[in-house]
Design a protein around this motif. Structure first.
Motif, short mmCIF file in Angstrom:
data_model
loop_
_atom_site.label_atom_id
_atom_site.label_comp_id
_atom_site.label_asym_id
_atom_site.label_seq_id
_atom_site.Cartn_x
_atom_site.Cartn_y
_atom_site.Cartn_z
N ALA A 25 0.82 -1.20 0.00
CA ALA A 25 0.00 0.00 0.00
C ALA A 25 0.86 1.25 0.00
N VAL A 26 1.96 1.23 0.73
CA VAL A 26 2.85 2.40 0.77
C VAL A 26 3.50 2.62 -0.60
N GLN A 77 2.39 1.77 -3.54
CA GLN A 77 1.44 2.22 -4.55
C GLN A 77 1.23 3.73 -4.52
N ASP A 124 -1.23 5.54 -3.37
CA ASP A 124 -2.58 6.05 -3.56
C ASP A 124 -3.08 6.80 -2.34
N GLU A 125 -2.50 6.55 -1.18
CA GLU A 125 -2.93 7.21 0.06
C GLU A 125 -1.71 7.84 0.73
N ALA A 126 -2.01 8.78 1.59
CA ALA A 126 -0.94 9.37 2.38
C ALA A 126 -0.42 8.34 3.38
N ALA A 150 -2.51 7.96 6.42
CA ALA A 150 -3.77 7.26 6.19
C ALA A 150 -3.56 5.75 6.12
N VAL A 151 -2.46 5.33 5.49
CA VAL A 151 -2.16 3.89 5.43
C VAL A 151 -1.92 3.33 6.83
N CYS A 152 -1.23 4.11 7.67
CA CYS A 152 -0.96 3.65 9.03
C CYS A 152 -2.26 3.50 9.82
N ARG A 153 -3.19 4.50 9.63
CA ARG A 153 -4.46 4.39 10.34
C ARG A 153 -5.26 3.18 9.87
N ARG A 154 -5.20 2.87 8.57
CA ARG A 154 -5.98 1.75 8.04
C ARG A 154 -5.45 0.42 8.58
N ARG A 157 2.54 6.06 13.12
CA ARG A 157 3.48 6.43 12.06
C ARG A 157 4.92 6.03 12.42
#
Length: 330
Positions: free
Chosen positions: A18-19, A21, A23-25, A28-32, A37
Motif C-alpha cells: 500500500a505504501v 502504490q 494512492d494514500e498518504a 492514512a495507510v498507518c491508520r488503516r 506512524r
C-alpha cells in the motif's frame, strides 16, 4: 462464514504494498492498518534496507548477560566431562574446586545445562523402583569394619583373552582396595588377592560377598574352601541373601562405573585392559569425587586396620566362638 485468518508477515507485506502504490498518504495507510506512524516508518526502513527478511521479528534477547558463564570457564567444565564421561555435574564441580578453589565455579545445575547444550548427556529411561527390603549396611560405622568382594563378570578383550575382574572395596570409605583381572574365579586365584590385601591393609571384621563360588558352597553352613581360609585369617564371612544384590549395592554401583570407564568397549588386549584397571583404581581413589563422602575422594581412606595379618591361619575353633547368624545376617 468463517473468520478470515492472517498473520503479522502478511499484514506487513500488505502495508508495504500500500505504501509503494502511493494512492494514500502515509498517515492514512498507518491508520488503516492500525499502527502508529513511528511503527510504520520503522518497518519501512527495515524493508528498504533488508527486503522481505527485514519484516521478520527480531530477537529481544540482550546481546550480553552479566551472569553468563564465561567461555573459558564453560570450556573447562566441558573438558572435564569429555575426559570423564561418567562424571555428573556435581562431581565435575567438586573436582574443579579442588583443582582451583579461587575461581567461582558455576552451580552444578548450570554445569548440567552446559552438558546438555554440548550434547554430552544421554537422557535416562525412567524406571519404577521398589523400596529396599532391608538395610544391611547400617553397621558399617568405620573404615575396615566391612570389606566387600565380588567378581565383576568375565568378558573377552579384543584379542580373545578371557578377563575375570575381582574387586575388593571398603564398605565405609568406598576405598577400592583391589581391582585385578584373574584367569578364573576359583579359590586358587582369589585367595592370593585377599591375602595380599590383608597383609597391606590389615584385617577387616567382616567380608561381605554373594552366595556364588568361590565365596560359598552347598556344604555345611554354606562354607567353601575360600571362606574357611578367610575365617582362619580372623575375618568373619558375611553373605547377602540370595537374589538380593542391593544388599551389596555399594560394590554393585562400583561395578557399573568400572564397566563404563574400562570395558565399554573392552581393550584390544589383556595387557591394555590391565592398564585400564590400574588407572581406574588410581582415579577412583584419588581424584573421583564421591557424593556419599561429601564430594570428597578416598585419598587416605585406605588406612591400615588395627588387626594385622601375618599369613598365619587361626584354628577353626574360632568359628565356634563367632555368632553363626552373622554369616547370613542381612
Amino acid at each position: 462464514m468463517g473468520w478470515t485468518e492472517t498473520c503479522a508477515m502478511t499484514e506487513r507485506m500488505r502495508f508495504m504494498t500500500a505504501v509503494e502504490q502511493g494512492d494514500e498518504a502515509f498517515a492514512a495507510v498507518c491508520r488503516r492498518f492500525g499502527v502508529s506512524r513511528k511503527t510504520g516508518y520503522k518497518w519501512l526502513e527495515r524493508y528498504q534496507a533488508e527486503g522481505v527478511l527485514g519484516l521478520i521479528d527480531r530477537s529481544r534477547a540482550p546481546l550480553s548477560h552479566p551472569e553468563a558463564v564465561p567461555a573459558a570457564i564453560a570450556e573447562r567444565c566441558l573438558a572435564v566431562r569429555r575426559a570423564h564421561p561418567t562424571w555428573g555435574p556435581v562431581k565435575v564441580r567438586a573436582w574443579l574446586e579442588r583443582q582451583d578453589a579461587e575461581i567461582a565455579w558455576p552451580a552444578a545445575s548450570t554445569i548440567g545445562e552446559l552438558f546438555d547444550r554440548a550434547g554430552l548427556t544421554v537422557k535416562r529411561r525412567v524406571r519404577r523402583r521398589g523400596p529396599p527390603s532391608s538395610a544391611p549396611l547400617a553397621h558399617c560405622g568405620a573404615a575396615n569394619d566391612v570389606w566387600c568382594v565380588d567378581f565383576k563378570g568375565w568378558f573377552r578383550t579384543g584379542d580373545g583373552s578371557r578377563c575375570e575382574p575381582l574387586t575388593l572395596s571398603d564398605a565405609h570409605s568406598r576405598y577400592l582396595l583391589r581391582c585385578q583381572a584373574l584367569a578364573r574365579n576359583d579359590t586358587e586365584h582369589a585367595w592370593p588377592v585377599l591375602d595380599a590385601a590383608f597383609r597391606e591393609f590389615g584385617l577387616p571384621h567382616w567380608l561381605r560377598s554373594d552366595n556364588g563360588p568361590p565365596f560359598a558352597s552347598r556344604g555345611a553352613g554354606g562354607l567353601s574352601r575360600l571362606s574357611v581360609m578367610v575365617i582362619k585369617a580372623g575375618v568373619v564371612p558375611e553373605r547377602i541373601l540370595p537374589g538380593k544384590p542391593q544388599q551389596n549395592g555399594r560394590l554393585e554401583r562400583l561395578h557399573l562405573t568400572l564397566l563404563q570407564d574400562t570395558a565399554d568397549p573392552p581393550a584390544s588386549s589383556l595387557r591394555q585392559q590391565l592398564k585400564r584397571f590400574k588407572d581406574f583404581q588410581r582415579l577412583y581413589n584419588e581424584e573421583r569425587p564421591h557424593q556419599a563422602l561429601g564430594n570428597d575422594t578416598q585419598r587416605g581412606a585406605g588406612r591400615c586396620a588395627d588387626r594385622s595379618h601375618r599369613g598365619r591361619g587361626r584354628q577353626l575353633e574360632c568359628l565356634l566362638r563367632t555368632d553363626r547368624t552373622r554369616v547370613h545376617r542381612s
